[in-house]
Design a protein around this motif. Structure first.
Motif, short mmCIF file in Angstrom:
data_model
loop_
_atom_site.label_atom_id
_atom_site.label_comp_id
_atom_site.label_asym_id
_atom_site.label_seq_id
_atom_site.Cartn_x
_atom_site.Cartn_y
_atom_site.Cartn_z
N ALA A 27 0.83 -1.21 0.00
CA ALA A 27 0.00 0.00 0.00
C ALA A 27 0.87 1.26 0.00
CB ALA A 27 -0.93 -0.01 1.22
N LEU A 28 1.97 1.21 0.74
CA LEU A 28 2.89 2.35 0.78
C LEU A 28 3.47 2.62 -0.60
CD1 LEU A 28 4.11 4.38 2.80
CD2 LEU A 28 6.03 2.80 3.07
N GLY A 29 3.85 1.54 -1.28
CA GLY A 29 4.36 1.70 -2.64
C GLY A 29 3.29 2.21 -3.59
N SER A 178 0.24 0.69 -9.25
CA SER A 178 -0.67 1.84 -9.20
C SER A 178 -0.34 2.91 -10.24
CB SER A 178 -0.66 2.45 -7.80
OG SER A 178 0.62 2.95 -7.47
N ILE A 179 0.94 3.19 -10.45
CA ILE A 179 1.30 4.26 -11.38
C ILE A 179 0.93 3.91 -12.82
CG2 ILE A 179 3.21 5.63 -12.30
CD1 ILE A 179 4.47 5.54 -9.53
N PRO A 180 1.22 2.70 -13.30
CA PRO A 180 0.74 2.34 -14.64
C PRO A 180 -0.79 2.37 -14.75
CG PRO A 180 2.53 0.89 -14.03
CD PRO A 180 2.18 1.68 -12.80
N GLY A 195 -4.10 -0.80 -6.43
CA GLY A 195 -2.72 -1.21 -6.15
C GLY A 195 -2.59 -1.89 -4.80
N GLN A 196 -3.17 -1.29 -3.76
CA GLN A 196 -3.05 -1.89 -2.43
C GLN A 196 -3.95 -3.11 -2.29
OE1 GLN A 196 -5.43 -1.91 0.26
NE2 GLN A 196 -7.05 -0.97 -0.98
N LEU A 197 -5.08 -3.10 -3.01
CA LEU A 197 -6.01 -4.23 -2.94
C LEU A 197 -5.37 -5.51 -3.47
CD1 LEU A 197 -8.94 -4.88 -2.12
CD2 LEU A 197 -9.60 -4.46 -4.49
#
Length: 271
Positions: A27-29, A178-180, A195-197
């Motif tokens: 999640a942090l990433g 997440s970024i892509p 992303g975190q999910l």
């Protein structure tokens, strides 16, 4: 908290706490999407290569080597659990890969793998990423579940090293997800959530892995090798090909070397 105090905690709870940590790092990433709208391909290749290197090293140092050692202590043929479990782990991930509908980042919708469905592109993308995290959660769960059979500080330190290593590679992996997705047109919040999910499967798989080891102690060498095989399948099937996108493949190779060295350092130093 001292190692001896940690050994008094139920291994399943330890596995859950460790996997919640790795999920938190994911999640942090993924939160990097709030600061960056896109990610340089060279950086992405390096991060994916690093993640691959960590998983390769963890597969041997934290899983296969202990499995062989345990088999020797049990008086069995050392290589049997390692080989059988390793191949079974790969076969398990292969089956999921063929069944679970998923789509890799950067691919067109008609390139979706698994059973054909009418699911949205976003769902298929997240399922592909979730597939990466199943063996990571299993590895953490099995490593901590092994404490029921070998409750000493060395085994605990090895399990902690594995969780730290997986958490370390989850940070760039979270960002690489997440970024892509943001570039695919998702809002920052939605890209972060997806992303975190993708990492939520890790605590679930960790608890299952630890529980199975606790109720079936004799399978421990096979379980460790199974997790290793599943991780290597993900590395070869997903991470390495995705890290070779573009012309700067050397960067992904350097990233893999650094990831391997980092995980090896953690495991040998702590374990």
């Amino acid at each position: 908290m001292h190692y001896k105090t940690l050994l008094e905690i139920n291994p399943i709870l330890l596995a859950l706490f460790a996997a919640l940590f790795t999920w938190g790092v994911t999640a942090l990433g993924a939160s990097m999407v709030f600061f960056f709208k896109k990610i340089n391909q060279k950086v992405l290749n390096s991060m994916l290569g690093f993640a691959a290197g960590v998983m390769i090293a963890a597969s041997f140092w934290s899983l296969l080597a202990p499995a062989i050692e345990m088999s020797e202590k049990q008086g069995g043929i050392p290589w049997v659990p390692a080989v059988v479990g390793f191949l079974a782990g790969g076969a398990f991930l292969l089956a999921i890969d063929k069944i679970l509908p998923h789509l890799h980042l950067g691919q067109k919708l008609d390139k979706a793998e698994g059973i054909k469905t009418s699911w949205k592109r976003s769902v298929l993308l997240v399922l592909a990423i979730t597939l990466h995290n199943i063996p990571e959660g299993l590895a953490v769960g099995v490593a901590f579940g092994a404490l029921s059979n070998n409750p000493d500080t060395g085994a605990l330190a090895g399990a902690v090293a594995l969780a730290l290593g997986i958490g370390l590679q989850n940070f760039p992996e979270g960002a690489a997800v997440s970024i892509p997705l943001r570039r695919e047109g998702f809002s920052r919040l939605k890209a972060f959530n997806y992303g975190q999910l993708s990492g939520i499967v890790e605590p679930i798989a960790a608890v299952i892995g630890a529980y199975l080891v606790l109720i079936m102690t004799p399978i421990l060498p096979y379980a460790l090798s199974f997790a290793a095989g599943a991780m290597i399948f993900v590395v070869v099937e997903e991470l390495i090909p995705e890290s070779q996108t573009g012309d700067e493949s050397d960067l992904s190779t350097v990233g893999a070397m650094l990831g391997f060295a980092t995980m090896m350092l953690l495991d040998v130093a702590l374990g």
